[in-house]
Design a protein around this motif. Structure first.
Motif, mmCIF file in Angstrom:
data_model
loop_
_atom_site.group_PDB
_atom_site.id
_atom_site.type_symbol
_atom_site.label_atom_id
_atom_site.label_comp_id
_atom_site.label_asym_id
_atom_site.label_seq_id
_atom_site.Cartn_x
_atom_site.Cartn_y
_atom_site.Cartn_z
ATOM 1 N N ASP A 60 4.052 -5.571 41.806
ATOM 2 C CA ASP A 60 4.505 -5.746 43.187
ATOM 3 C C ASP A 60 6.018 -5.582 43.291
ATOM 4 O O ASP A 60 6.514 -4.964 44.232
ATOM 5 C CB ASP A 60 4.099 -7.120 43.724
ATOM 6 C CG ASP A 60 2.600 -7.236 43.957
ATOM 7 O OD1 ASP A 60 1.945 -6.185 44.150
ATOM 8 O OD2 ASP A 60 2.094 -8.365 43.934
ATOM 9 N N GLU A 61 6.753 -6.138 42.333
ATOM 10 C CA GLU A 61 8.210 -5.999 42.317
ATOM 11 C C GLU A 61 8.597 -4.535 42.129
ATOM 12 O O GLU A 61 9.526 -4.049 42.767
ATOM 13 C CB GLU A 61 8.824 -6.846 41.207
ATOM 14 C CG GLU A 61 8.756 -8.332 41.448
ATOM 15 C CD GLU A 61 9.303 -9.134 40.277
ATOM 16 O OE1 GLU A 61 9.885 -8.530 39.350
ATOM 17 O OE2 GLU A 61 9.145 -10.356 40.286
ATOM 18 N N GLN A 62 7.891 -3.843 41.260
ATOM 19 C CA GLN A 62 8.180 -2.431 41.016
ATOM 20 C C GLN A 62 7.927 -1.608 42.281
ATOM 21 O O GLN A 62 8.703 -0.717 42.607
ATOM 22 C CB GLN A 62 7.338 -1.895 39.863
ATOM 23 C CG GLN A 62 7.761 -2.444 38.524
ATOM 24 C CD GLN A 62 6.871 -1.955 37.389
ATOM 25 O OE1 GLN A 62 5.875 -1.275 37.616
ATOM 26 N NE2 GLN A 62 7.237 -2.306 36.177
ATOM 27 N N ALA A 63 6.868 -1.900 42.980
ATOM 28 C CA ALA A 63 6.548 -1.168 44.214
ATOM 29 C C ALA A 63 7.606 -1.424 45.286
ATOM 30 O O ALA A 63 8.013 -0.496 45.993
ATOM 31 C CB ALA A 63 5.168 -1.568 44.718
ATOM 32 N N LYS A 64 8.064 -2.667 45.412
ATOM 33 C CA LYS A 64 9.100 -2.992 46.390
ATOM 34 C C LYS A 64 10.395 -2.271 46.050
ATOM 35 O O LYS A 64 11.066 -1.734 46.928
ATOM 36 C CB LYS A 64 9.339 -4.502 46.438
ATOM 37 C CG LYS A 64 8.231 -5.277 47.106
ATOM 38 C CD LYS A 64 8.518 -6.757 47.081
ATOM 39 C CE LYS A 64 7.347 -7.560 47.607
ATOM 40 N NZ LYS A 64 7.563 -9.005 47.487
ATOM 41 N N ASN B 260 6.261 -7.105 36.949
ATOM 42 C CA ASN B 260 5.337 -7.321 38.040
ATOM 43 C C ASN B 260 5.177 -6.031 38.854
ATOM 44 O O ASN B 260 6.153 -5.497 39.375
ATOM 45 C CB ASN B 260 5.874 -8.453 38.927
ATOM 46 C CG ASN B 260 4.945 -8.805 40.055
ATOM 47 O OD1 ASN B 260 4.056 -8.044 40.422
ATOM 48 N ND2 ASN B 260 5.159 -9.972 40.622
#
Length: 98
Positions: free
Chosen positions: A5-9, A3
């Motif tokens: 979004d998970e990578q960015a977080k 995901n």
């Protein structure tokens, strides 16, 4: 961890502490990238060497970070962001590591 979004977080949480570790332990980490020989840009392309550096760095992370981020996810993060994180260890990548 596919995901975006998970990578960015994960990137937002790990970039600063890992950059700090790389800067502080550059003398130890640089030889790991290329088996103690002269650093080259191709060293960053060596997945096994980058994985070794990532494992070393993982052990140096604060305990709370290690509790939140498991080692396989951390290694994936370092492999995906190797130029940003480890580029300052290899000549020719110094500007990309900021």
């Amino acid at each position: 961890m596919t995901n975006p979004d998970e990578q960015a977080k994960l990137a937002s949480k790990l970039m600063e502490p890992v950059s700090r570790i790389v800067g502080k332990h550059a003398v130890v980490l640089a030889p790991m990238l290329n088996n103690g020989t002269a650093m080259t840009q191709s060293a960053l392309s060596n997945d096994a060497a980058v994985t070794t550096v990532a494992s070393y760095c993982y052990a140096l992370l604060p305990g709370l970070v290690r509790m939140a981020v498991k080692e396989p996810a951390f290694i994936s993060f370092v492999l995906a962001n190797r130029v940003k994180l480890l580029g300052k260890l290899a000549p020719g990548h110094a500007g990309a590591a900021g």
